[in-house]
Design a protein around this motif. Structure first.
Motif, mmCIF file in Angstrom:
data_model
loop_
_atom_site.group_PDB
_atom_site.id
_atom_site.type_symbol
_atom_site.label_atom_id
_atom_site.label_comp_id
_atom_site.label_asym_id
_atom_site.label_seq_id
_atom_site.Cartn_x
_atom_site.Cartn_y
_atom_site.Cartn_z
ATOM 1 N N THR A 523 0.483 -1.303 0.129
ATOM 2 C CA THR A 523 -0.483 0.376 0.046
ATOM 3 C C THR A 523 0.938 1.571 0.144
ATOM 4 N N ILE A 524 1.844 1.127 0.516
ATOM 5 C CA ILE A 524 2.621 2.488 0.902
ATOM 6 C C ILE A 524 3.341 2.299 -0.819
ATOM 7 N N THR A 525 4.050 1.589 -1.127
ATOM 8 C CA THR A 525 4.267 1.573 -2.433
ATOM 9 C C THR A 525 4.042 2.864 -3.921
ATOM 10 N N ASP A 526 2.673 1.822 -3.548
ATOM 11 C CA ASP A 526 1.348 2.411 -4.116
ATOM 12 C C ASP A 526 1.258 3.938 -3.999
ATOM 13 N N GLY A 527 1.195 4.231 -2.692
ATOM 14 C CA GLY A 527 0.638 5.346 -2.466
ATOM 15 C C GLY A 527 2.284 6.546 -2.597
ATOM 16 N N GLU A 528 3.206 5.686 -2.794
ATOM 17 C CA GLU A 528 4.096 6.696 -2.887
ATOM 18 C C GLU A 528 4.416 6.833 -4.412
ATOM 19 N N LYS A 529 4.283 5.980 -5.635
ATOM 20 C CA LYS A 529 3.742 6.246 -7.196
ATOM 21 C C LYS A 529 2.884 7.447 -7.407
ATOM 22 N N ARG A 532 3.774 10.565 -6.655
ATOM 23 C CA ARG A 532 5.017 10.870 -7.521
ATOM 24 C C ARG A 532 4.241 11.466 -8.993
ATOM 25 N N GLU A 533 3.165 10.335 -9.696
ATOM 26 C CA GLU A 533 2.678 10.722 -10.645
ATOM 27 C C GLU A 533 2.382 12.441 -11.165
ATOM 28 N N LYS A 534 1.421 12.458 -9.552
ATOM 29 C CA LYS A 534 0.800 13.415 -9.274
ATOM 30 C C LYS A 534 1.452 14.780 -8.800
ATOM 31 N N SER A 535 2.287 14.526 -8.011
ATOM 32 C CA SER A 535 3.402 16.161 -8.372
ATOM 33 C C SER A 535 4.613 15.899 -8.862
ATOM 34 N N GLY A 536 5.389 14.576 -9.039
ATOM 35 C CA GLY A 536 6.502 15.077 -10.315
ATOM 36 C C GLY A 536 7.812 14.927 -9.295
ATOM 37 N N LEU A 537 7.485 15.180 -8.326
ATOM 38 C CA LEU A 537 8.394 14.783 -7.148
ATOM 39 C C LEU A 537 9.250 14.029 -6.634
ATOM 40 N N PRO A 538 10.265 13.838 -5.892
ATOM 41 C CA PRO A 538 9.893 12.907 -5.114
ATOM 42 C C PRO A 538 9.303 12.607 -3.558
#
Length: 679
Positions: A523-529, A532-538
């Motif tokens: 779930t954390i991995t999906d949230g991070e993805k 990143r896709e939404k903000s374009g930032l790490p």
């Protein structure tokens, strides 16, 4: 003339749903009759072999490890003479329990090295004589019925003609008459029938008792050689299982240097990534841990786990170590864990110290969707013949035992449910206390039949092994072919598992690693993805985020791993966490030890200033200040012993094990007398 007798064909409750005797009762019964040696030959499997071996030696008995297997050539009792024979035994049991077929004559021939065979049939005696030579014996049973007497006469004649010795092979299942009732009940559960109809299914003869020496001598009065042969076999069997020492595979670093130097270099590299400046405290902790890891022989263990973690990182599989391994700065440097043990004041001796005899646990949480990739890596890296999933031994719990016994006594599903739902969770042995404490239990028909018998039997079989299942994540890795040390069987899910649970695997010194599928990591991995896709930032984490802690203080944690239960949400509201350490404290407080002992309530009362913070002794203030004078963490048990009794970390490590495992090991003497005078 009879020179002695050894019961070679004893069975325990590790003959699942058949044997009525626990290992402790069986061994006490054998010792009570004055026997010095005992053979354990449970049906088809070796599930209790390691525990039997250890307990027999503790009681001053010589253990003979064996197995009774129905083969294609008839019923055979195989006894291990040595480690070679034990390996053969593991393989024959694996044929039966993993491949689900009776061992053939070829199987027996291929795995006959180091074994003694007591043959209970007659059809293949000549073939077996050619395989086993003087290690073949014709088994004789002393049951006093016409069919058995006729069969014994034929066996005596046949064995004499083929020059095969005869031997007493009387089965031992019972010590007392009540054991027959337990056996019949277990057999009825196994065969999904009622106790009234059990005679239509296989069950043991009621004469299968352990006889005292004088009685057994009378039974074989005309043939003393049959009893003397048991002594001969006992002298042949001298198996010493390799327990209590490490049996790890050797890590191959490929660098032409020792594994110690390789681990040191790898850990030093990781250490520099975590600490911009290596302080004296960091370096001292690093050197101390590395010395203990080397001294206790766990260099290869750390390297193997580190290699699994490296595989996960390389392939983008979320992974993190959990449990007491987080106390290690070496594991932190290797990337096994993500917690700085110095910043979090974690205690390495809780994980490992120089006096520890059992291997420490390193558990890895993995993305549950990709756990199979990691398992495949381990199987391919170390060989599929050296790796297996570990089993869990499922035992009868109180309610489950009552439910299953209710069925065999003919109660309907509604009657069973109505009875069991009014029983609180707990042990049957505490029933009288339960009746006094819980009013809803007082009108239960406990003194009426069949309920009285059901409760009595449930009390006796509570804790008995019932069947095996797959451990949630444990795998075992062997330095040699696994079947040299551990028999295997097929699980209900179609996966090969060990016949030994994690405790027996640990006693054999094998490396055990828990690879646990964790949905939270996925779930954390999906949230991070998504972030990143939404903000374009790490993605960057802030461990003191105010809005997050506001949600925690309101108990709004449904869907958050480990802190979503009603009890924990309520506790978070009372605790009002302000830091990560407060969440850790909440997880410790909710556990049964702290909750049931009253420590949780006392802590909350002191936190709310309803009660004052007090310390039993001034020396405990630095140890217990974080938890307001309460012992909440296991580390605090160790540090309390060090502060009050002057124990070393190794000596203090005995204390948590003693109450949790009822260890018979004595706590080493330290400087306790010096501290006692201060009170």
């Amino acid at each position: 003339m009879v020179t002695g007798y050894v019961p070679l064909r004893c069975h325990s409750n590790f003959s699942f749903l058949y044997g009525p005797l626990s290992l402790d009762r069986l061994l006490e019964g054998v010792r009570g009759f004055g026997y010095k040696t005992i053979g354990l030959t449970d049906i088809d499997g070796l599930y209790g072999a390691v525990e039997f071996h250890d307990k027999a030696l503790e009681k001053g008995l010589k253990p003979i490890v064996g197995c009774e297997i129905e083969t294609q050539v008839g019923r055979c009792i195989f006894l291990a003479k040595d480690l070679t024979g034990y390996s053969s035994l593991c393989r024959l049991s694996t044929v039966k329990m993993l491949y689900k077929r009776k061992p053939s004559l070829d199987d027996i021939a291929y795995h006959s090295c180091g074994l003694v065979l007591l043959y209970l049939d007659t059809g293949y005696l000549q073939h077996l004589r050619e395989m086993f030579g003087d290690d073949l014996y014709m088994g004789i049973e002393s049951f006093d019925d016409i069919a058995t007497r006729r069969l014994n006469r034929y066996k005596l004649c046949l064995s004499n003609r083929l020059s095969v010795k005869t031997i007493s092979a009387d089965p031992v299942y019972f010590l007392q008459h009540e054991d027959i009732i337990i056996h019949r009940a277990l057999s009825a559960i196994k065969n999904l029938t009622t106790i009234a109809d059990i005679d239509n299914f296989q069950h043991e003869r009621p004469e299968a008792f352990l006889h005292p020496p004088n009685e057994i001598i009378k039974l074989y009065g005309e043939h003393p050689e049959i009893l003397n042969a048991t002594l001969e076999v006992a002298e042949k069997c001298n198996l010493n299982l390799p327990v209590g020492r490490l049996n790890f595979p050797e890590y191959r670093n490929g660098g032409g240097i020792s594994n110690y130097r390789f681990l040191r270099g790898k850990a030093e590299t990781g250490l520099k990534k975590h600490y911009s400046k290596l302080s004296g405290e960091v370096y001292s902790r690093f050197e101390s841990e590395l010395a203990i890891i080397n001294q206790t022989g766990y260099i290869d263990y750390f390297l193997i786990v580190s290699e699994i973690v490296d595989f996960c990182r390389k392939n983008g599989i979320p992974v993190v170590g959990r449990g007491s391994v987080a106390s290690s700065i070496i594991s932190y440097a290797l990337g096994i864990t993500e917690v700085d043990p110095i910043a979090c004041n974690l205690y390495f001796a809780r994980f490992l110290n120089e006096a520890r005899s059992d291997p420490p646990d390193i558990d890895l949480d993995l993305c549950w969707r990709r756990r199979d990739e990691v398992l495949d890596f381990v199987y391919e890296k170390y060989g599929r013949n050296r790796v297996a999933m570990i089993c869990t031994l499922n035992t009868f719990a109180a309610r489950g035992a009552i439910r299953e016994l209710g069925k065999i006594f003919g109660l309907s599903g509604d009657e069973i449910s109505d009875f069991t739902k009014r029983l609180p969770w707990g042990r049957i042995g505490d029933l009288q206390e339960t009746l006094r404490k819980y009013p809803e239990c007082r009108n239960l028909p406990l003194h009426e039949e069949p309920y009285r018998t059901i409760i009595d039997l449930a009390y006796k079989i509570e804790g008995y092994p019932r069947h095996l299942s797959i451990h949630c994540g444990g795998i075992v890795i062997s330095p040699v072919e696994l079947l040299d040390l551990v028999p295997l069987q097929m699980s209900a899910k179609g996966i090969a598992i060990t016949q030994y649970d994690m405790h027996s695997v640990a006693r054999l010194g094998l490396i055990k690693i828990d690879l646990l599928g964790q949905r939270g990591l996925s779930t954390i991995t999906d949230g991070e993805k998504l972030a990143r896709e939404k903000s374009g930032l790490p993605v960057k984490y802030r461990y003191n985020d105010k809005k997050t802690f506001e949600l925690l203080r309101k108990g709004r944690t449904i869907g958050v791993f480990q802190i979503e239960s009603p009890g924990l949400r309520s506790l978070l509201i009372e605790l009002k966490p302000k830091s990560i350490n407060d969440i850790t404290l909440a997880l410790a407080l909710i556990r049964p030890g702290a909750s049931e002992s009253g420590m949780k309530r006392l802590f909350l009362e002191r936190l709310a200033r309803v009660k004052p913070v007090e310390y039993t002794h001034p020396l405990l203030e630095p140890v217990l200040s974080e938890t307001l004078g309460n012992i909440i963490y296991q580390e605090q048990v160790l540090k309390t012993a060090e502060a009050l009794a002057g124990f070393s970390p190794a000596q203090a490590d005995f204390l948590p094990a003693a109450p949790l495992h009822r260890s018979t090991q004595r706590v080493p003497h330290g400087t306790a007398q010096q501290r006692t005078r201060e009170f």
